[in-house]
Design a protein around this motif. Structure first.
Motif, PDB file in Angstrom:
ATOM      1  N   THR A 160      19.009 -45.186  33.618  1.00 14.99           N
ATOM      2  CA  THR A 160      20.060 -44.229  33.796  1.00 14.99           C
ATOM      3  C   THR A 160      21.076 -44.372  32.779  1.00 14.99           C
ATOM      4  OG1 THR A 160      19.798 -43.626  35.774  1.00 14.99           O
ATOM      5  CG2 THR A 160      22.088 -43.040  34.890  1.00 14.99           C
ATOM      6  N   PHE A 161      21.617 -45.253  32.218  1.00 16.85           N
ATOM      7  CA  PHE A 161      22.154 -45.389  31.360  1.00 16.85           C
ATOM      8  C   PHE A 161      22.050 -45.794  30.018  1.00 16.85           C
ATOM      9  CE2 PHE A 161      24.484 -48.594  28.106  1.00 16.85           C
ATOM     10  CZ  PHE A 161      26.012 -48.761  28.134  1.00 16.85           C
ATOM     11  N   LEU A 162      20.613 -45.458  29.801  1.00 14.29           N
ATOM     12  CA  LEU A 162      19.667 -45.372  28.513  1.00 14.29           C
ATOM     13  C   LEU A 162      19.943 -43.831  28.766  1.00 14.29           C
ATOM     14  CD1 LEU A 162      17.598 -48.410  28.492  1.00 14.29           C
ATOM     15  CD2 LEU A 162      19.480 -48.140  27.194  1.00 14.29           C
ATOM     16  N   SER A 163      19.140 -43.812  29.937  1.00 17.32           N
ATOM     17  CA  SER A 163      19.315 -42.140  29.246  1.00 17.32           C
ATOM     18  C   SER A 163      20.411 -41.340  29.280  1.00 17.32           C
ATOM     19  CB  SER A 163      18.997 -41.229  30.819  1.00 17.32           C
ATOM     20  OG  SER A 163      17.135 -42.166  31.436  1.00 17.32           O
TER      21      SER A 163
ATOM     22  N   ALA B 140      17.124 -46.919  46.479  1.00 15.29           N
ATOM     23  CA  ALA B 140      17.815 -48.245  45.571  1.00 15.29           C
ATOM     24  C   ALA B 140      18.095 -47.378  43.983  1.00 15.29           C
ATOM     25  CB  ALA B 140      17.120 -49.286  45.602  1.00 15.29           C
ATOM     26  N   ILE B 141      16.386 -46.324  44.260  1.00 18.37           N
ATOM     27  CA  ILE B 141      16.374 -45.823  42.762  1.00 18.37           C
ATOM     28  C   ILE B 141      17.654 -44.573  43.314  1.00 18.37           C
ATOM     29  CG2 ILE B 141      15.283 -43.741  41.511  1.00 18.37           C
ATOM     30  CD1 ILE B 141      12.828 -44.601  42.439  1.00 18.37           C
ATOM     31  N   SER B 142      18.518 -44.004  43.995  1.00 15.44           N
ATOM     32  CA  SER B 142      19.838 -43.189  44.169  1.00 15.44           C
ATOM     33  C   SER B 142      20.532 -43.635  43.520  1.00 15.44           C
ATOM     34  CB  SER B 142      19.198 -42.043  45.398  1.00 15.44           C
ATOM     35  OG  SER B 142      19.661 -43.171  46.526  1.00 15.44           O
ATOM     36  N   LEU B 143      21.325 -44.804  44.737  1.00 19.81           N
ATOM     37  CA  LEU B 143      21.841 -46.214  44.348  1.00 19.81           C
ATOM     38  C   LEU B 143      22.240 -46.061  42.942  1.00 19.81           C
ATOM     39  CD1 LEU B 143      22.387 -48.001  47.640  1.00 19.81           C
ATOM     40  CD2 LEU B 143      23.998 -46.378  47.228  1.00 19.81           C
ATOM     41  N   GLY B 144      21.061 -46.286  42.315  1.00 19.49           N
ATOM     42  CA  GLY B 144      21.632 -47.153  40.779  1.00 19.49           C
ATOM     43  C   GLY B 144      21.451 -45.844  39.998  1.00 19.49           C
TER      44      GLY B 144
ATOM     45  N   VAL C 183      25.578 -45.143  40.856  1.00 20.70           N
ATOM     46  CA  VAL C 183      26.162 -46.126  40.706  1.00 20.70           C
ATOM     47  C   VAL C 183      26.481 -46.015  38.388  1.00 20.70           C
ATOM     48  CG1 VAL C 183      26.569 -48.476  39.825  1.00 20.70           C
ATOM     49  CG2 VAL C 183      25.495 -47.783  41.754  1.00 20.70           C
ATOM     50  N   ALA C 184      25.401 -45.994  38.162  1.00 16.40           N
ATOM     51  CA  ALA C 184      25.232 -45.562  36.247  1.00 16.40           C
ATOM     52  C   ALA C 184      26.087 -44.085  35.792  1.00 16.40           C
ATOM     53  CB  ALA C 184      23.847 -45.479  35.928  1.00 16.40           C
ATOM     54  N   TYR C 185      25.810 -43.020  36.681  1.00 19.39           N
ATOM     55  CA  TYR C 185      26.524 -41.864  36.413  1.00 19.39           C
ATOM     56  C   TYR C 185      28.336 -41.787  36.874  1.00 19.39           C
ATOM     57  CZ  TYR C 185      23.801 -38.317  35.510  1.00 19.39           C
ATOM     58  OH  TYR C 185      22.321 -37.658  34.965  1.00 19.39           O
TER      59      TYR C 185
END
Length: 153
Positions: free
Chosen positions: A63-66, A122-126, A129-131
């Motif tokens: 998410t950060f890289l995106s 875990a995917i949705s939380l990641g 959190v990154a957003y």
């Protein structure tokens, strides 16, 4: 072995980007982001064999890289994020859950279903959190803001 997995992840994501009808100029970025996210997943799984944690950290990094790619290329984040998350989706787990459910093996279906649910959470939380990171954390955002300020002077 890791290099082969990274190449397969890259090609699979580029194929998914084509199927997703992403603009052609973003194919390599989508594949690169996915390959890096999968690399993070493999490294974490090598040292700490907890798939849920590895998935969470990988989703956070993806998410950060995106978001960084979206700011740098002036494109929607979803182009990179949906294609990048492709490698983390527990497809075989969903298949095994469905298979075990329909053949009547309720115990194995429940075990697999709980693991798949943990990974999905875990995917949705990641991603969530990154957003929450401020746009000021991203180099491309700061560079664009600086250019806008210089232009307006």
């Amino acid at each position: 072995m890791i290099l082969l997995q990274l190449i397969a992840g890259f090609l699979g994501t580029v194929s998914f980007a084509i199927l997703f009808e992403s603009p052609k100029r973003y194919y390599l970025y989508c594949g690169g982001i996915d390959a890096f996210g999968w690399f993070i997943y493999l490294v974490i799984m090598h040292y700490w064999t907890v798939p849920v944690t590895a998935t969470f950290v990988s989703a956070l990094v993806l998410t950060f890289l995106s978001r960084e790619a979206a700011y740098a290329l002036r494109a929607p984040v979803t182009i990179f994020l949906i294609c990048g998350i492709f490698c983390l989706v527990p497809g075989i787990g969903i298949y095994n859950f469905t298979y075990n459910f329909f053949i009547g093996d309720s115990v194995k279906a429940a075990q697999t279903g709980v693991q798949v649910l943990k990974i999905a959470i875990a995917i949705s939380l990641g991603i969530s959190v990154a957003y929450e990171f401020s746009p000021k954390w991203f180099y491309a955002y700061r560079r664009r803001q600086k250019l806008l300020e210089q232009k307006n002077k």
